[in-house]
Design an enzyme around this catalytic site. Structure first.
Site, mmCIF file in Angstrom:
data_model
loop_
_atom_site.group_PDB
_atom_site.id
_atom_site.type_symbol
_atom_site.label_atom_id
_atom_site.label_comp_id
_atom_site.label_asym_id
_atom_site.label_seq_id
_atom_site.Cartn_x
_atom_site.Cartn_y
_atom_site.Cartn_z
ATOM 1 N N TYR A 288 -9.762 -7.871 -2.682
ATOM 2 C CA TYR A 288 -10.167 -8.445 -1.399
ATOM 3 C C TYR A 288 -10.488 -7.343 -0.389
ATOM 4 C CZ TYR A 288 -10.128 -11.892 2.406
ATOM 5 O OH TYR A 288 -10.467 -12.705 3.446
ATOM 6 N N TYR A 338 -19.112 -12.855 2.590
ATOM 7 C CA TYR A 338 -17.707 -13.059 2.953
ATOM 8 C C TYR A 338 -17.460 -14.553 3.090
ATOM 9 C CZ TYR A 338 -13.166 -12.803 5.136
ATOM 10 O OH TYR A 338 -11.828 -12.956 5.396
#
Length: 383
Positions: A288, A338
């Protein structure tokens, strides 16, 4: 013998919409498009879906999605909190439900219009829950401010530099430049561009921050036995974990004895405990990357290097294809899209199917992580 999720289920289908700064369709429509694409990819009819999992921050709920796609009776549904920390847990929840017989076909998804929608922290009326009272009045208004403070602490303690953060940004951008679906596909990055870009929250510059994206993604989870009859090579859910460390305080870890030992450390202990392999056996990782400093922190938390060694780990092309740990091979949150980390799950599946635009040769194992800095989750995938 203790029950285990090990290889009991598999991801049989993945789907996504285009990614863009602005898409005209509402979030519900984007969600349904991604889900139907994932079901088609698996060769499973919508009427067979009986389980759903998404995020508490997902504004399209399972009731509306189930009706819109034509699902049958639903026997399991869950939502996972903490924004980007919830991505991998959606897969873990469905894997547990299917492995224990509560459902047979699960769909996890995330739909978001972050590019064209409002910034969450603009709503000042909801910005002072109890934790926020210790950050917001003192200038930590955005996630970038909070992670910027942790990054500065990390630099001070371990000698990390902006060159190390650039290594992360560059690796993700290089992979996006190979991925036609990535928002940054045709936009190369150079060190000069990085070093001269505007600061967002010192020491984080423009390219240390994730993109702002409209889009949706989904995946389909079924039993390992059923997955073998689906359209693609099964990608098994080998291990899954969530992590909320003692005395955690979102992003900044104010109350921890060590603020740089975040939720990744807690999730990692559980993840590896239930796995047949360790960090040295991971062929490719999808970590991440809402902000570049999360990568060295996660490399340490998940055991790829020692404490304080995450920055140095990025040197010498270690995160590139052919390096020690090829990373975020679709471009990640920094350069593909994102959508709260869900693209990392789908990219992990592509790698183990052998269909990534930046394929790691013979990849058989993949770590996927959710957001470090908040209560988090992770999964290990196996071909």
């Amino acid at each position: 013998m203790a029950a285990t999720l090990k290889d009991a289920t598999a991801i049989a289908g993945i789907g996504q919409t285009p990614f863009a700064k602005r898409l005209p369709a509402p979030e519900k429509e984007l969600a349904c498009r991604a889900i139907l694409a994932a079901l088609a990819d698996a060769g499973i009819a919508p009427g067979e879906v009986d389980a759903f999992a998404s995020y508490t921050m997902e504004e399209t709920d399972e009731v509306e999605v189930a009706k819109a796609i034509g699902a049958g009776d639903v026997t399991f549904f869950s939502k996972v909190g903490y924004g980007g920390g919830g991505s991998c847990a959606t897969v873990g929840h469905l894997a547990a439900a299917i492995a224990t017989g509560q459902a047979t076909v699960g769909v996890a998804w995330r739909s978001r219009k972050r590019g064209s929608g409002p910034r969450p922290w603009k709503n000042t009326a909801v910005q002072l829950p109890t934790p926020g009272q210790w950050t917001r009045p003192f200038g930590l208004l955005r996630p970038a401010d909070e992670i910027g403070m942790l990054a500065r602490r990390y630099m001070h303690e371990y000698g990390a530099t902006r060159d190390h953060l650039f290594n992360v940004a560059m690796a993700c951008r290089n992979r996006a430049n190979e991925n036609p679906a990535a928002m940054m596909y045709d936009r190369p990055l150079t060190r000069e561009m990085y070093m001269s870009s505007r600061m967002i929250s010192d020491p984080l510059c423009l390219f240390d921050n994730c993109l702002e994206t409209d889009g949706a993604l989904a995946c389909v989870i079924v039993s390992a036995e059923r997955a073998r009859d689906c359209r693609h090579r099964p990608v098994y859910v080998h291990s899954a974990a969530q992590g909320l460390p003692a005395q955690h305080h979102g992003m900044v870890n104010y109350w921890n004895d060590d603020p740089l030992s975040g939720p990744a450390w807690t999730a990692a202990r559980h993840l590896w405990k239930h796995a047949d392999f360790g960090p040295a056996d991971v062929d490719v990782a999808q970590i991440y990357d809402a902000f570049t400093p999360l990568i060295p922190l996660s490399l340490e938390g998940y055991g790829f290097c020692g404490r304080g060694e995450g920055a140095a780990f990025t040197e010498g092309g270690a995160l590139e294809i052919g390096g020690r740990l090829p990373l975020n091979t679709g471009g990640g949150g920094l350069s593909e899209a994102y959508v709260h980390g869900f693209n990392l799950i789908n990219e992990g599946v592509k790698q183990l199917r052998g269909t990534s635009t930046a394929q790691v040769p013979d990849a058989a194992t993949c770590l996927v992580t959710a957001g470090e800095g908040v209560p988090t989750s992770a999964i290990l995938l196996r071909a």
